[in-house]
Design a protein around this motif. Structure first.
Motif, mmCIF file in Angstrom:
data_model
loop_
_atom_site.group_PDB
_atom_site.id
_atom_site.type_symbol
_atom_site.label_atom_id
_atom_site.label_comp_id
_atom_site.label_asym_id
_atom_site.label_seq_id
_atom_site.Cartn_x
_atom_site.Cartn_y
_atom_site.Cartn_z
ATOM 1 N N ARG A 160 37.034 46.862 43.110
ATOM 2 C CA ARG A 160 35.975 47.133 44.078
ATOM 3 C C ARG A 160 35.381 48.502 43.761
ATOM 4 N NH1 ARG A 160 39.993 44.406 46.960
ATOM 5 N NH2 ARG A 160 39.254 42.610 48.174
ATOM 6 N N ALA A 161 34.062 48.571 43.761
ATOM 7 C CA ALA A 161 33.389 49.786 43.317
ATOM 8 C C ALA A 161 33.411 50.879 44.380
ATOM 9 C CB ALA A 161 31.954 49.468 42.919
ATOM 10 N N ASN A 162 33.172 52.086 43.916
ATOM 11 C CA ASN A 162 33.147 53.266 44.767
ATOM 12 C C ASN A 162 31.691 53.641 45.064
ATOM 13 O OD1 ASN A 162 33.257 56.122 45.610
ATOM 14 N ND2 ASN A 162 35.416 55.996 45.024
ATOM 15 N N PHE A 186 31.280 45.139 46.530
ATOM 16 C CA PHE A 186 30.761 44.958 45.181
ATOM 17 C C PHE A 186 31.910 45.130 44.184
ATOM 18 C CE2 PHE A 186 28.997 46.227 41.160
ATOM 19 C CZ PHE A 186 27.808 45.522 41.041
ATOM 20 N N VAL A 187 32.060 44.145 43.297
ATOM 21 C CA VAL A 187 33.139 44.158 42.311
ATOM 22 C C VAL A 187 32.569 44.475 40.932
ATOM 23 C CG1 VAL A 187 34.882 42.762 41.121
ATOM 24 C CG2 VAL A 187 34.585 42.553 43.604
ATOM 25 N N ASN A 188 33.132 45.471 40.277
ATOM 26 C CA ASN A 188 32.741 45.805 38.905
ATOM 27 C C ASN A 188 33.793 45.288 37.927
ATOM 28 O OD1 ASN A 188 31.276 47.069 36.740
ATOM 29 N ND2 ASN A 188 32.915 48.594 36.692
ATOM 30 N N ARG A 222 38.115 39.766 44.954
ATOM 31 C CA ARG A 222 37.963 39.796 46.412
ATOM 32 C C ARG A 222 39.109 39.097 47.122
ATOM 33 N NH1 ARG A 222 31.510 38.773 47.720
ATOM 34 N NH2 ARG A 222 30.809 40.899 47.230
ATOM 35 N N ALA A 223 39.783 38.189 46.429
ATOM 36 C CA ALA A 223 40.908 37.472 47.029
ATOM 37 C C ALA A 223 42.186 38.312 47.046
ATOM 38 C CB ALA A 223 41.156 36.166 46.285
#
Length: 330
Positions: free
Chosen positions: A177-179, A191-193, A303-304
């Motif tokens: 998960r992004a910062n 938001f996932v990077n 996300r899971a």
């Protein structure tokens, strides 16, 4: 680590007719289509779907093809070199920069404008993103999140290209998960990077002091130019990932849409076959299952996973080689 997501992507650039003769991108749309369809076919041979990051001009110029491939299982996202878009849409008068050279306000305006063009061509808004050259600054993830993006492949760990505002020293190596305020570390955004996979064993130096680590891209002759064998790159990427033991592990393979991927004699085709054979061998020898995945699959997997709180580290003797690192929780 029992399995790893094998993640094949292509950056789909506009033709050089609207950018620059030496820029990445096909000569014309027919050239670009051969590259795309060839990459798609090769990926299927290796049991992988493809994630295509598509520049707005390319979305418009090849809309029917993208809709067809999406129906067949491709994941589509927005790709953006602001300067290329500027040349095509604004005659070089707005957004003439690399992505990391834009302010948060400029990024938001650019992505809103370009995303609408992309959506009109493809039939829905983009949910995934990759900046050209992995150029970025600390505004990027918050802007993407505010615009409703689910994820992206936005970082190249260890890359240092100051002239293109692409500096990723110390960056997270695995999907996260992004910062919202500091791009190199994981954060709390939805938001996932998904970083590009790198062999972190040896820092390489190219022209004008550019620094990078070898990765799995057939665009570059890593063995010939840097003495980095495909077997070494593939084995090291997997071994390093296994040592970190992330919740979601990936092996990323990347290219561009200006190679003749329908031609078996094309050097990039031969490199791809060699590298994918080494990826298969490394996984088989390590007992790790390969899972062909799109960016959407990896975003869902991250996300899971449960969120893990990061302890707040306090300053102290920060350069000591041993000893416990103090935190507010300790």
């Amino acid at each position: 680590m029992e399995s790893v997501h094998v993640f094949m992507t292509m950056d789909c650039e506009p033709t050089t007719a609207t950018s620059h003769p030496d820029a990445t991108g096909p000569r014309d749309w027919a050239h670009g289509e051969r590259a795309v369809r060839g990459w798609w076919k090769l990926a299927q041979e290796h049991g992988c779907p493809v994630t295509f990051f598509i520049h707005p001009e390319t979305a418009v110029g090849q809309a029917a093809m993208w809709r067809e491939l999406e129906a067949e299982g491709a994941c589509l996202g927005l790709h953006m070199h602001p300067w290329k878009y500027s040349m095509w849409k604004h005659g070089g008068k707005r957004y003439l920069a690399h992505f990391g050279g834009l302010s948060a306000e400029e990024q938001h305006a650019l992505l809103s404008e370009a995303g609408a063009i992309w959506a009109d061509a493809i039939g829905h808004a983009p949910l995934y993103f990759r900046p050209g050259t992995y150029s970025a600054n600390d505004s990027m993830y918050a802007v993407l999140s505010s615009l409703g993006y689910d994820g992206g492949s936005c970082s190249a760990p260890g890359r240092v290209l100051p002239e293109m505002q692409a500096i990723w020293t110390g960056a997270e190596l695995d999907p996260h998960r992004a910062n919202a305020v500091f791009r190199q570390t994981a954060g709390e955004l939805d938001f996932v990077n998904v970083p590009q996979s790198m062999d972190m064993s040896r820092l390489l130096e190219g022209r004008i002091g550019r620094r990078m680590y070898a990765d799995l891209r057939p665009d570059v002759d890593w063995p010939g130019q840097y003495g980095a064998a495909w077997s070494t790159i593939a084995t090291n990427i997997l071994a390093q990932t296994m040592a970190r033991n992330p919740a979601v592990g990936t092996i990323g393979v990347q290219t561009h849409n200006h190679y003749e991927y329908l031609d078996p004699e094309c050097p990039q085709v031969q490199r791809l076959r060699a590298m994918m054979a080494e990826v298969r061998k490394a996984c088989d020898e390590a007992g790790v299952q390969r899972r062909g995945s799109t960016l959407a699959d990896i975003v869902q997997a991250v996300r899971a996973t449960p969120r893990v709180a990061t302890p707040f580290v306090v300053e102290g003797a920060i350069f000591e080689s041993q000893g416990k690192v103090p935190t507010l929780q300790s």
